[in-house]
Design a protein around this motif. Structure first.
Motif, PDB file in Angstrom:
ATOM      1  N   ASP A   1      19.025  -4.175  12.740  1.00 59.18           N
ATOM      2  CA  ASP A   1      20.371  -4.305  13.288  1.00 59.18           C
ATOM      3  C   ASP A   1      21.129  -5.307  12.427  1.00 59.18           C
ATOM      4  OD1 ASP A   1      22.090  -3.566  15.844  1.00 59.18           O
ATOM      5  OD2 ASP A   1      22.452  -5.685  15.400  1.00 59.18           O
ATOM      6  N   ASP A   2      22.409  -5.052  12.179  1.00 60.75           N
ATOM      7  CA  ASP A   2      23.217  -5.936  11.334  1.00 60.75           C
ATOM      8  C   ASP A   2      23.262  -7.370  11.849  1.00 60.75           C
ATOM      9  OD1 ASP A   2      23.725  -3.812   9.690  1.00 60.75           O
ATOM     10  OD2 ASP A   2      25.701  -3.389  10.540  1.00 60.75           O
ATOM     11  N   SER A   3      23.194  -7.546  13.161  1.00 56.80           N
ATOM     12  CA  SER A   3      23.278  -8.887  13.738  1.00 56.80           C
ATOM     13  C   SER A   3      21.929  -9.605  13.779  1.00 56.80           C
ATOM     14  CB  SER A   3      23.840  -8.808  15.160  1.00 56.80           C
ATOM     15  OG  SER A   3      22.908  -8.211  16.043  1.00 56.80           O
ATOM     16  N   GLY A   4      20.854  -8.899  13.485  1.00 55.57           N
ATOM     17  CA  GLY A   4      19.509  -9.453  13.605  1.00 55.57           C
ATOM     18  C   GLY A   4      18.833  -8.902  14.844  1.00 55.57           C
ATOM     19  N   VAL A   5      17.563  -9.213  15.001  1.00 53.80           N
ATOM     20  CA  VAL A   5      16.764  -8.660  16.099  1.00 53.80           C
ATOM     21  C   VAL A   5      16.344  -9.790  17.031  1.00 53.80           C
ATOM     22  CG1 VAL A   5      14.642  -7.429  16.686  1.00 53.80           C
ATOM     23  CG2 VAL A   5      15.956  -6.792  14.642  1.00 53.80           C
ATOM     24  N   ARG A   6      16.674  -9.634  18.302  1.00 52.33           N
ATOM     25  CA  ARG A   6      16.297 -10.620  19.311  1.00 52.33           C
ATOM     26  C   ARG A   6      14.892 -10.362  19.831  1.00 52.33           C
ATOM     27  NH1 ARG A   6      20.093 -10.974  24.307  1.00 52.33           N
ATOM     28  NH2 ARG A   6      21.549 -11.450  22.638  1.00 52.33           N
ATOM     29  N   GLY A   7      14.543  -9.083  20.064  1.00 58.25           N
ATOM     30  CA  GLY A   7      13.218  -8.828  20.600  1.00 58.25           C
ATOM     31  C   GLY A   7      12.937  -7.375  20.891  1.00 58.25           C
ATOM     32  N   LEU A   8      11.686  -7.139  21.276  1.00 58.48           N
ATOM     33  CA  LEU A   8      11.183  -5.808  21.581  1.00 58.48           C
ATOM     34  C   LEU A   8      10.162  -5.969  22.708  1.00 58.48           C
ATOM     35  CD1 LEU A   8      11.102  -2.844  20.099  1.00 58.48           C
ATOM     36  CD2 LEU A   8       8.842  -3.621  19.446  1.00 58.48           C
ATOM     37  N   LYS A   9      10.253  -5.159  23.738  1.00 58.95           N
ATOM     38  CA  LYS A   9       9.306  -5.164  24.857  1.00 58.95           C
ATOM     39  C   LYS A   9       8.331  -4.010  24.667  1.00 58.95           C
ATOM     40  CE  LYS A   9      11.185  -8.336  27.610  1.00 58.95           C
ATOM     41  NZ  LYS A   9      10.463  -9.449  28.192  1.00 58.95           N
ATOM     42  N   VAL A  10       7.104  -4.167  25.167  1.00 56.68           N
ATOM     43  CA  VAL A  10       6.048  -3.184  24.949  1.00 56.68           C
ATOM     44  C   VAL A  10       5.335  -2.871  26.267  1.00 56.68           C
ATOM     45  CG1 VAL A  10       3.872  -2.729  23.749  1.00 56.68           C
ATOM     46  CG2 VAL A  10       5.670  -4.043  22.610  1.00 56.68           C
ATOM     47  N   LEU A  11       5.116  -1.579  26.519  1.00 61.83           N
ATOM     48  CA  LEU A  11       4.340  -1.119  27.673  1.00 61.83           C
ATOM     49  C   LEU A  11       3.812   0.269  27.343  1.00 61.83           C
ATOM     50  CD1 LEU A  11       3.632  -1.612  30.757  1.00 61.83           C
ATOM     51  CD2 LEU A  11       5.606  -0.188  31.224  1.00 61.83           C
ATOM     52  N   ALA A  12       2.563   0.536  27.662  1.00 60.03           N
ATOM     53  CA  ALA A  12       2.008   1.873  27.422  1.00 60.03           C
ATOM     54  C   ALA A  12       2.005   2.663  28.725  1.00 60.03           C
ATOM     55  CB  ALA A  12       0.600   1.771  26.859  1.00 60.03           C
ATOM     56  N   TRP A  13       2.111   3.995  28.594  1.00 56.46           N
ATOM     57  CA  TRP A  13       2.241   4.860  29.759  1.00 56.46           C
ATOM     58  C   TRP A  13       1.487   6.159  29.502  1.00 56.46           C
ATOM     59  CZ3 TRP A  13       4.432   2.997  33.987  1.00 56.46           C
ATOM     60  CH2 TRP A  13       4.701   3.868  35.028  1.00 56.46           C
ATOM     61  N   PRO A  14       0.649   6.617  30.445  1.00 54.90           N
ATOM     62  CA  PRO A  14      -0.066   7.874  30.238  1.00 54.90           C
ATOM     63  C   PRO A  14       0.906   9.060  30.177  1.00 54.90           C
ATOM     64  CG  PRO A  14      -0.681   6.862  32.346  1.00 54.90           C
ATOM     65  CD  PRO A  14       0.334   5.989  31.713  1.00 54.90           C
ATOM     66  N   ALA A  15       0.740   9.907  29.183  1.00 50.87           N
ATOM     67  CA  ALA A  15       1.636  11.049  28.994  1.00 50.87           C
ATOM     68  C   ALA A  15       1.578  12.028  30.162  1.00 50.87           C
ATOM     69  CB  ALA A  15       1.289  11.768  27.691  1.00 50.87           C
ATOM     70  N   ARG A  16       0.430  12.141  30.803  1.00 48.18           N
ATOM     71  CA  ARG A  16       0.292  13.084  31.920  1.00 48.18           C
ATOM     72  C   ARG A  16       1.085  12.673  33.146  1.00 48.18           C
ATOM     73  NH1 ARG A  16      -6.046  14.512  32.411  1.00 48.18           N
ATOM     74  NH2 ARG A  16      -6.432  14.088  30.234  1.00 48.18           N
ATOM     75  N   SER A  17       1.425  11.405  33.227  1.00 49.65           N
ATOM     76  CA  SER A  17       2.163  10.920  34.385  1.00 49.65           C
ATOM     77  C   SER A  17       3.551  11.537  34.404  1.00 49.65           C
ATOM     78  CB  SER A  17       2.281   9.392  34.334  1.00 49.65           C
ATOM     79  OG  SER A  17       3.143   8.961  35.362  1.00 49.65           O
ATOM     80  N   LYS A  18       3.960  11.995  35.541  1.00 48.07           N
ATOM     81  CA  LYS A  18       5.305  12.539  35.695  1.00 48.07           C
ATOM     82  C   LYS A  18       6.320  11.406  35.850  1.00 48.07           C
ATOM     83  CE  LYS A  18       3.813  16.685  35.601  1.00 48.07           C
ATOM     84  NZ  LYS A  18       3.732  17.309  34.325  1.00 48.07           N
ATOM     85  N   LEU A  19       5.827  10.189  36.010  1.00 42.91           N
ATOM     86  CA  LEU A  19       6.689   9.027  36.187  1.00 42.91           C
ATOM     87  C   LEU A  19       6.703   8.208  34.897  1.00 42.91           C
ATOM     88  CD1 LEU A  19       5.242   7.921  39.637  1.00 42.91           C
ATOM     89  CD2 LEU A  19       7.312   9.249  39.222  1.00 42.91           C
ATOM     90  N   GLY A  20       7.724   8.320  34.112  1.00 37.02           N
ATOM     91  CA  GLY A  20       7.850   7.516  32.901  1.00 37.02           C
ATOM     92  C   GLY A  20       8.707   6.307  33.201  1.00 37.02           C
ATOM     93  N   PRO A  21       8.386   5.160  32.624  1.00 38.15           N
ATOM     94  CA  PRO A  21       9.182   3.974  32.920  1.00 38.15           C
ATOM     95  C   PRO A  21      10.583   4.083  32.330  1.00 38.15           C
ATOM     96  CG  PRO A  21       7.598   3.499  31.199  1.00 38.15           C
ATOM     97  CD  PRO A  21       7.315   4.892  31.684  1.00 38.15           C
ATOM     98  N   ALA A  22      11.548   3.594  33.066  1.00 37.06           N
ATOM     99  CA  ALA A  22      12.926   3.531  32.601  1.00 37.06           C
ATOM    100  C   ALA A  22      13.138   2.184  31.922  1.00 37.06           C
ATOM    101  CB  ALA A  22      13.880   3.684  33.777  1.00 37.06           C
ATOM    102  N   GLU A  23      14.208   2.073  31.163  1.00 37.74           N
ATOM    103  CA  GLU A  23      14.496   0.842  30.435  1.00 37.74           C
ATOM    104  C   GLU A  23      14.502  -0.375  31.359  1.00 37.74           C
ATOM    105  OE1 GLU A  23      17.748  -0.943  27.291  1.00 37.74           O
ATOM    106  OE2 GLU A  23      18.113   1.000  28.201  1.00 37.74           O
ATOM    107  N   ALA A  24      15.104  -0.253  32.524  1.00 41.54           N
ATOM    108  CA  ALA A  24      15.191  -1.378  33.460  1.00 41.54           C
ATOM    109  C   ALA A  24      13.809  -1.860  33.898  1.00 41.54           C
ATOM    110  CB  ALA A  24      16.026  -0.991  34.672  1.00 41.54           C
TER     111      ALA A  24
END
Length: 149
Positions: free
Chosen positions: A61-84
């Motif tokens: 990003d032109d302004s620089g990078v503040r951060g990145l969050k990480v979480l793993a999720w099973p693909a078979r799950s019908k419930l994927g995490p939302a950004e929030a």
């Protein structure tokens, strides 16, 4: 199970997997961060040694990078995490490698007990990236890996 490994209680499993690489995910406008080359790698516990999960990605990003969050999720799950839902996920460590680009890495040790409770098969690593100017991008499949038998 450590807080770092917890996946939402509805799923009740920890983060890990075999080896996989995610394809590049790209943000299309200059106003939001772009993530490239996201990949995840897992080594299963063996003998007396803990296993590990590692993620690496370049964020630009032109302004620089503040951060990145990480979480793993099973693909078979019908419930994927939302950004929030990722606000309380683990933070990757981001270090500048050139103007406006940071390499973000995440490493996690995984015990044999944690590994035993995992769903087998494909997993995705969704990530929100945040720029210094507050712009964000959410990538629901920034990287992928498999949990083997």
């Amino acid at each position: 199970m450590s807080q770092r490994v917890a996946v939402p209680s509805l799923i009740g499993v920890a983060v890990l997997g075999a080896v996989a690489a995610g394809g590049p995910a790209v943000a299309s406008t200059a106003a939001e961060p772009a993530l490239e080359g996201g990949s995840a790698h897992h080594v299963a516990p063996s003998g007396g040694s803990a296993g590990s999960l590692a993620l690496a990605a370049d964020v630009r990003d032109d302004s620089g990078v503040r951060g990145l969050k990480v979480l793993a999720w099973p693909a078979r799950s019908k419930l994927g995490p939302a950004e929030a839902e990722l606000r309380h996920a683990d933070d990757a460590t981001c270090r500048g490698i050139s103007d406006g680009t940071s390499r973000c890495t995440y490493a996690l040790k995984v015990t044999r007990q944690e590994a035993a409770g995992l769903e087998r098969g494909a997993w995705y690593v969704p990530v929100p990236a945040v720029a210094e100017d507050g712009d964000t991008v959410f990538l629901p499949r920034a990287a992928a890996f498999d949990v083997g038998r």
